[in-house]
Design an enzyme around this catalytic site. Sequence first.
Site, PDB file in Angstrom:
ATOM      1  N   HIS A 143       5.726 -10.959   3.908  1.00 33.31           N
ATOM      2  CA  HIS A 143       6.860 -10.786   2.985  1.00 33.31           C
ATOM      3  C   HIS A 143       7.365 -12.160   2.519  1.00 33.31           C
ATOM      4  O   HIS A 143       7.529 -12.390   1.325  1.00 33.31           O
ATOM      5  CB  HIS A 143       7.958 -10.006   3.737  1.00 33.31           C
ATOM      6  N   GLU A 144       7.552 -13.066   3.473  1.00 29.14           N
ATOM      7  CA  GLU A 144       8.096 -14.394   3.114  1.00 29.14           C
ATOM      8  C   GLU A 144       7.083 -15.196   2.288  1.00 29.14           C
ATOM      9  O   GLU A 144       7.460 -15.895   1.347  1.00 29.14           O
ATOM     10  CB  GLU A 144       8.491 -15.175   4.371  1.00 29.14           C
ATOM     11  N   HIS A 147       7.140 -14.077  -1.211  1.00 31.18           N
ATOM     12  CA  HIS A 147       8.276 -14.719  -1.910  1.00 31.18           C
ATOM     13  C   HIS A 147       7.830 -16.098  -2.407  1.00 31.18           C
ATOM     14  O   HIS A 147       8.028 -16.444  -3.563  1.00 31.18           O
ATOM     15  CB  HIS A 147       9.445 -14.944  -0.951  1.00 31.18           C
ATOM     16  N   HIS A 153      12.343  -9.489  -4.253  1.00 34.46           N
ATOM     17  CA  HIS A 153      12.424  -8.169  -3.629  1.00 34.46           C
ATOM     18  C   HIS A 153      12.176  -7.095  -4.688  1.00 34.46           C
ATOM     19  O   HIS A 153      12.476  -7.295  -5.865  1.00 34.46           O
ATOM     20  CB  HIS A 153      13.809  -7.974  -3.008  1.00 34.46           C
TER      21      HIS A 153
HETATM   22 ZN   LIG Z   1      12.852 -11.176   1.379  1.00 32.93          ZN
END
Ligand SMILES: [Zn+2]
Length: 243
Positions: A143-144, A147, A153
Site C-alpha cells: 500500500h505504501e 503511494h 487512496h
Molecule cells: Zn495510505
Amino acid sequence: MPVLPQKEFLYLQIVLMFFWCLISIKAWNPSTNPLADRQYRTYRNGIIDPRARWTRFFIFVDPEFNNTERMIIRGVASELQEILPCVKFWMWPKGRSPSDFRESYIHVTKSKNGCASEVGRMLNGSQKLELDPKCTDSNTILHEMIHALGLHHEQAQPDRDKYVKILWQNIKKGKENNFRKYDPKEVSSFGVPYNPKSIMQYSSKAFSANGEPTMVTTDGKIITKPTELQWTDIEKLKRMYNC
Ligand SMILES: [Zn+2]
C-alpha cells in the site's frame, strides 16, 4: 492607429518571443523556480503529472530493519517489478548506503506512529516511507509503495461519492483531511472502475472517533480492510506508467 514598419514589427516579435521563452523555461523547471518546486511538493498527489513517476525506483532500507523485514520489503518490490516491467526496481544491498546519491530514492525508515509515504516521486534525493512495527506486513508495505509510485487512496478519487459515503460526524477531529477528494486536474482513475476492495481503500472504521463507521458504500455496506492487491490496482498502475 500607427502601423509599425514590417522590419520593426519583426524585431518586436523576436524580442517578445525571447521573453516568452525565458518565462516559460523559468516556470517549467522546478529547480530554477523555488515557487514551482514548492507548489509541486504541496500538490504532489498529481499522479497525472508525469514528473511524479519513476523510471528507476531505488529503495534504501534503513539498517534498523531486521533480515525478515528486509525480505518482506524485497518481496513487495519484486511483486511490483512484475506489474511494472518498464520501471527498474532496485534495492541497495545490506551494508551499502546511498551517500552522495543524486537521484530520487525511497528511504524506508522505522516510525513510532503509523505508516506513511509521499505520493509519487519527489524531486531529487531521499523521500521517506515510514513503517511502524504494526505495518511491516506485505500488504501494508505494498500500500505504501503504491503511494510512492503515485496512487492515492481509492476514496480520494474525484468521483468517489458515487461509490462511497463519508460519515464526517464520526471522523476524529483534525483527521478530516484524510478523506478529502482530489481535483480531476490532479488525479485520474485512468478509466479503471472504482473498487471498494482496492488495496488503496480505507476500511469503514479508519480514523473513527467513536467506533462508528467513517465511510460505507453508497448502499450502506461496511468496507473491510483490504486483503490483497486487486486487478483494478494493477490495471491502474499499468495505465499510469503506460507499461
Ligand atoms: Zn495510505
